[in-house]
Design an enzyme around this catalytic site. Structure first.
Site: not given
Ligand code: BG6
Length: 503
Positions: A188-189, A251
């Site tokens: 989960d990034h 997230h």
């Molecule tokens: C991804 C989603 O996991 O996270 C995207 O699939 C979203 O829709 C993105 O834009 C948001 O990531 P960050 O790091 O830009 O907040």
């Protein structure tokens, strides 16, 4: 999250990227690996093997990556450093379902092990469309490529991990027939973000905050993940997902869990993941009636974001003209545990909102009004502690102070900490820590099977009720606004309001 991480490069290994011709590889993975080289955290005995259907030779792949790195690197590219890294890139073209791909992979890996000294440790990164996950795992297992014999074999699995509770459980079951849980790294990034990792340090490393981190002092919590972008050409994927699946189940639940969980026994992977699971399990399941009153769905129509006009979601490419997919969600969740009983957690996320902001805002309870009888309640400034996850990463505390002058009047003031002021800015894609952790075998920042399933068990009943209802009349908010009116009503009904976020 062990101290070991600071002192040594990752273990010698080959990172095999399935789906290497796609966006993630050029935008995030290769730039992240390059940053690890720069910070001396990538082992010298390292190589990448890209696997994808696109027909390319290793030379083509190297040239492509050399072009792309200039576009996607997060800092300037040192020619010498890149040259030596580029020599460690290999490519294999093949179908993910075809056993011969894995026979060739096995041969190539043996060659790479010899050329790069990578000692038979393989990190497989599944960066493909999710419908290939099962096949790839199965084929790796059948080819013996997942077997650990004096070596390690780990798999990083990208999101989405399933599309509801049953599919996530089935995927976990399939994977576990090939791998042990300790070999599986569900990514989960958001957990790669410094500010997200800091939540635990902030809470448990400071004596100041933990004593007030509970229902006695906290009135409610607001978690906002706002994006100013629309679906950016990802209509094909997003149509089947929607904001609840795309952002909340993963997230936002990570943010919720880190914000609200009990102190873990240590920062070891399972200790942290046990507490996260416990917290997510405490979310009160919503009855169908509560889904109607405690959840809000929205979809953006035409509007203006930051001065540019934005088309309606329904007119984006690969989106149905009568799409019922939500691009905005707001939820009110309650936690059934001793610490949080009676404290609402309001979550909202959406696309095409006025600005890109991720924050956790904790509103503390009002003081008893005895001393401020003349002041209308709404003018008494609430104490807000705001963890700004991105951008302008930092933490601020809002409290009331006397406005100078002969009368006693109160005004809201802020104490502000910005990461950049103290620590400067570190070029990062957000994937560095996660890749490195996998190379040293630290799964703290990855999701365990039960974490994922519990998240799905909370959102699946909501999806089911939404599906059973007649279609919503979308769009119901204009791009560039903070979502549909019902999202404001959700808090107003409780005598509260969303914290104002300036675009
Ligand atoms: C991804 C989603 O996991 O996270 C995207 O699939 C979203 O829709 C993105 O834009 C948001 O990531 P960050 O790091 O830009 O907040």
């Amino acid at each position: 999250m062990t101290d070991e991480r600071l002192n040594r490069p990752g273990d010698p290994c080959v990172m095999v990227i399935f789906g290497a011709a796609g966006d993630l590889t050029k935008r995030k993975l290769i730039p992240a690996l390059y940053n690890l080289v720069q910070s001396n955290l990538l082992p010298k005995e390292f190589a990448v093997v890209g696997v994808a259907r696109a027909q390319m030779s290793t030379d083509d792949f190297r040239q492509k990556m050399s072009r792309d790195i200039h576009e996607f690197a997060t800092s300037s590219v040192d020619a010498q450093l890149w040259d030596s890294f580029e020599k460690r890139l290999y490519y294999l073209s093949g179908e993910f379902q075809d056993p011969s791909t894995y026979e060739q992979l096995q041969e190539l890996l043996a060659t790479v092990d010899q050329e790069c000294g990578t000692r038979g440790n393989y990190l497989y990164y599944l960066a493909t469309a999710p419908n290939f996950f099962n096949d790839i795992m199965w084929q790796l297992g059948t080819a013996g490529l997942a077997r650990e014999e004096g070596t390690w074999r780990r798999v990083i699995i990208e999101k989405p991990f399933g599309h509801d509770f049953d599919s996530a459980r089935a995927l976990n079951k399939n994977i576990s027939s090939v791998l042990k849980e300790s070999q599986i790294y569900r990514i989960d990034h958001y957990l790669g973000k410094e500010t997200v990792q800091n939540i635990l340090v902030f809470r448990f490393g400071n004596g100041l905050f933990e004593p007030v981190w509970n229902r006695r002092y906290i009135d409610h919590v607001q978690i906002t993940v706002a994006e100013s972008v629309g679906v950016e050409g990802r209509g094909g994927y997003y149509e089947g997902a929607g904001a609840l699946r795309d952002m909340v189940q993963n997230h936002m639940f990570q943010l919720l869990a880190l914000m609200a969980m009990e102190p873990p026994l240590s920062f070891e992977a399972d200790a942290v993941r046990d507490e996260k699971s416990k917290l997510l399990r405490a979310i009160q399941p919503l009855s169908p009636e509560e889904v109607l009153t405690q959840t809000v769905r929205g979809q953006y129509g035409v509007g203006t974001v930051k001065g540019s006009s934005v088309p309606a979601y329904r007119t984006e490419s690969r989106v149905a003209p009568d799409s019922g997919t939500e691009t905005f969600v707001a939820l009110k969740l309650m936690l059934d545990n001793w610490r949080w009983a009676g404290v609402p957690f309001y979550l909202r996320t959406g696309k095409a909102l006025p600005s890109r902001v991720t924050e956790i805002a904790i509103q503390f309870k009002h003081v008893p009004f005895l001393l401020f009888r003349q002041t209308p309640v709404e003018q008494l400034t609430p104490n807000f502690l705001v963890l700004r996850i991105q951008p302008n990463e930092g933490i601020s505390l809002q409290f009331g102070a006397k406005v100078p002058g002969p009368s006693v009047r109160m005004g809201a003031v802020q104490m502000d900490f910005e990461y950049a002021d103290y620590f400067g800015t570190q070029p990062s894609t957000g994937y560095e820590t996660l890749l490195y952790d996998c190379m040293i075998g630290d799964a703290t920042l990855f999701q365990r099977a039960d974490n994922v399933e519990i998240g799905w068990s909370v959102v699946t009943p909501i999806l089911d009720v939404w599906k059973a209802l007649p279609p919503r009349s979308f769009p119901n908010y204009a791009a560039g606004t903070w979502g549909p009116k019902e999202a404001f009503d959700l808090l107003e009904r409780d005598g509260r309001q969303w914290r104002r976020i300036d675009p």
